[in-house]
Design a protein around this motif. Structure first.
Motif, PDB file in Angstrom:
ATOM      1  N   VAL A  50       6.925   3.313   3.392  1.00 22.27           N
ATOM      2  CA  VAL A  50       6.576   4.561   2.713  1.00 22.27           C
ATOM      3  C   VAL A  50       6.748   5.720   3.682  1.00 22.27           C
ATOM      4  CG1 VAL A  50       4.786   5.780   1.433  1.00 22.27           C
ATOM      5  CG2 VAL A  50       4.932   3.294   1.277  1.00 22.27           C
ATOM      6  N   ARG A  96      12.965  -1.613   0.736  1.00 27.53           N
ATOM      7  CA  ARG A  96      13.131  -0.340   0.042  1.00 27.53           C
ATOM      8  C   ARG A  96      12.180   0.683   0.642  1.00 27.53           C
ATOM      9  NH1 ARG A  96       9.449   0.395  -4.682  1.00 27.53           N
ATOM     10  NH2 ARG A  96       8.292  -1.535  -4.916  1.00 27.53           N
ATOM     11  N   GLU A  98      10.072   4.266  -0.116  1.00 28.55           N
ATOM     12  CA  GLU A  98       9.514   5.105  -1.174  1.00 28.55           C
ATOM     13  C   GLU A  98       8.832   6.307  -0.538  1.00 28.55           C
ATOM     14  OE1 GLU A  98       9.733   4.578  -4.463  1.00 28.55           O
ATOM     15  OE2 GLU A  98      10.802   2.678  -4.226  1.00 28.55           O
ATOM     16  N   THR A 105       1.339   4.168  -3.117  1.00 27.66           N
ATOM     17  CA  THR A 105       2.673   3.620  -3.336  1.00 27.66           C
ATOM     18  C   THR A 105       2.643   2.095  -3.340  1.00 27.66           C
ATOM     19  OG1 THR A 105       3.658   5.571  -2.319  1.00 27.66           O
ATOM     20  CG2 THR A 105       5.052   3.609  -2.474  1.00 27.66           C
TER      21      THR A 105
END
Length: 169
Positions: A50, A96, A98, A105
């Motif tokens: 994040v 991934r 974010e 998140t």
């Protein structure tokens, strides 16, 4: 490192194990435990890092060429994955990045996860009430089972040999 085949017949096999990565030694330990869990359950593993937009005026006037918070977050996650897997990552692993608040998140990611794994720096008791805690937020609000890896957990080998029981005679 050996890998287990991904074939789980119980429940929704599309839901991965999700692990939070932030570059800390606790997150590295959480990644290791998430690998063990994903292999034991025959699930995919998704590492989520994040990032947040910088609020520093310095960054606005003197940005680092070619770098952004998202790129730095992905580099951190790639470094953690390389430390865990080496140069060749398994096909069942993905990363991934974010943008947002880390706790919120990861809780959002837990909605489509079989399990959520996070590291904790061990700031318990009253301290967590004042400092805030991603792991506490996740444990309180996640929509799936949560594994909190406290401190830099001792690494267990991924290939655990069958233990022989000794005869007490």
């Amino acid at each position: 490192m050996s890998t287990l085949p991904i074939n789980n017949t119980s429940g929704d096999t599309n839901k991965p194990v999700v692990v939070g990565i932030d570059g800390s030694s606790e997150a590295q330990a959480a990644l290791h435990e998430a690998v063990v869990l994903a292999q034991a359950l025959g699930r995919r593993l998704e590492a989520v890092t994040v990032w947040q937009y910088s609020t520093s005026m310095y960054d606005a006037y003197h940005p680092e060429p070619g770098a952004s918070p998202k790129i730095r977050a992905l580099e951190t996650a790639h470094a953690a994955a390389s430390k865990e897997f080496g140069a060749h990552w398994p096909a069942w692993f993905s990363i991934r990045a974010e943008v947002g608040n880390p706790g919120e998140t990861l809780v959002e990611a837990s909605g489509n996860a079989s399990h959520l794994v996070v590291g904790s720096r061990g700031r318990g008791g009253l301290t967590s009430a004042f400092l805030g805690s991603v792991s506490l937020h996740c444990a309180s609000h996640a929509r799936c089972p949560v594994v909190v890896v406290v401190g830099s957990a001792a690494r267990l080998p991924l290939d655990l040999p069958a233990q022989k029981k000794e005869n007490p005679t």
